[in-house]
Design a protein around this motif. Structure first.
Motif, short mmCIF file in Angstrom:
data_model
loop_
_atom_site.label_atom_id
_atom_site.label_comp_id
_atom_site.label_asym_id
_atom_site.label_seq_id
_atom_site.Cartn_x
_atom_site.Cartn_y
_atom_site.Cartn_z
N ARG A 1 0.83 -1.21 0.00
CA ARG A 1 0.00 0.00 0.00
C ARG A 1 0.86 1.25 0.00
O ARG A 1 0.53 2.26 -0.63
CB ARG A 1 -0.94 -0.03 1.21
CG ARG A 1 -2.09 -1.03 1.03
CD ARG A 1 -3.01 -1.06 2.21
NE ARG A 1 -4.11 -1.99 1.97
CZ ARG A 1 -4.94 -2.42 2.91
NH1 ARG A 1 -4.78 -2.01 4.16
NH2 ARG A 1 -5.90 -3.27 2.60
N ASP B 1 -3.25 -1.32 -4.52
CA ASP B 1 -4.44 -1.57 -3.71
C ASP B 1 -4.31 -2.87 -2.91
O ASP B 1 -4.72 -2.94 -1.76
CB ASP B 1 -5.69 -1.65 -4.59
CG ASP B 1 -6.03 -0.30 -5.21
OD1 ASP B 1 -5.64 0.73 -4.61
OD2 ASP B 1 -6.67 -0.28 -6.28
N ASP B 2 -3.76 -3.89 -3.55
CA ASP B 2 -3.60 -5.19 -2.90
C ASP B 2 -2.55 -5.99 -3.66
O ASP B 2 -1.98 -5.51 -4.66
CB ASP B 2 -4.93 -5.96 -2.85
CG ASP B 2 -5.61 -6.05 -4.20
OD1 ASP B 2 -4.89 -6.15 -5.23
OD2 ASP B 2 -6.85 -6.03 -4.26
#
Length: 287
Positions: free
Chosen positions: A65, A70-71
């Motif tokens: 992050r 985002d992931d």
């Protein structure tokens, strides 16, 4: 255009290096592991990274992050995209391979690249391309960056057996004048391997607008141009490490040039003989 360190196109290794001074000890352990295994990043899971670097999964998530992802799915997609478009990604593990094992893996990868290239050729497609190389009043070969050596080699091979084969553009010259001068029915052979210059797409569009016959030779990323060229031949470039291999492309050049020579065997042999005589007269080549 200058990209920020967290723009979507920025290499993850560059992002890590930019943020490294601000990372905590645990995040640095993950960062060190990733930098040492960039080539394998697309096949790891977040759990793998946590286990292999000896930190918590929360630390891995926090690091990504911080880097602007985002992931972890976004991280893997980024890694796959980078390699797909030719960004060299190397792992230190390559240096640990036993020499014989490394050679075996390299040979297997090269054979697979060549197999994929030849599997994409049908007799009809191949005959059409060779006939065009033989019958076109002129052949213009264009290749930029890593495509240039392949383009140069193709031009040199074709020139042994037929006249009016040009490599465009001339050094430090623009392309427009050369394209305007092409004879009606001329064939443009466009070599376009990944990490192409921005000019490439504009060139494809311009040739299509002029209804120019185009043979495009490139890697799988050229599929998006298939509807704007006359023929497209595909060469795989994958290797066991960072840098692409052009062995299948050079093999394809040999196949095309030899096939064209056999279509015009009498004229080709005569031209090869004349060239050989001039080599001798000019004393250009060593024995």
């Amino acid at each position: 255009m200058i990209m920020s360190e967290t723009s979507p196109q920025t290499h993850i290794g560059r992002r890590l290096q930019h943020h490294f001074p601000d990372l905590g000890p645990q995040e640095r352990r993950v960062a060190d592991f990733i930098l040492a295994h960039l080539e394998d990043l697309a096949v790891y899971s977040a759990t793998d990274l946590s286990r292999l670097s000896g930190v918590s999964k929360a630390t891995v998530t926090r690091l990504f992050r911080r880097l602007g992802y985002d992931d972890f799915k976004a991280v893997k997609a980024h890694a796959r995209q980078l390699r797909h478009y030719g960004v060299p990604l190397a792992s230190r593990s390559d240096a640990l391979d036993d020499g014989v094992e490394r050679f075996r893996r390299h040979a297997e990868r090269e054979q697979e690249n060549l197999r994929q290239c030849l599997d994409g050729l049908t007799p009809v497609l191949f005959d059409e391309v060779v006939r065009a190389l033989d019958k076109a009043p002129a052949v213009a070969v264009i290749g930029y960056r890593n495509s240039y050596p392949v383009a140069l080699h193709l031009r040199q091979q074709l020139l042994q057996a037929r006249a009016n084969v040009r490599l465009l553009p001339a050094p430090n010259q623009s392309l427009a004048e050369e394209l305007v001068e092409l004879e009606p029915g001329a064939l443009v052979v466009l070599i376009g391997f990944r990490r192409r210059p921005r000019l490439f797409e504009t060139l494809v569009e311009a040739l299509a607008a002029r209804e120019q016959r185009v043979l495009l030779i490139g890697d799988p990323t050229t599929a998006k141009y298939a509807d704007r060229v006359t023929w497209r031949l595909e060469c795989a470039l994958e290797t066991i490490s960072a840098f692409d291999s052009y062995a299948s492309a050079m093999s394809l050049v040999s196949l095309l040039a030899n096939a064209m020579l056999h279509r015009r065997l009498a004229q080709g042999r005569s031209r090869i003989g004349e060239v050989a005589e001039l080599y001798e007269a000019l004393d250009e080549l060593a024995p």
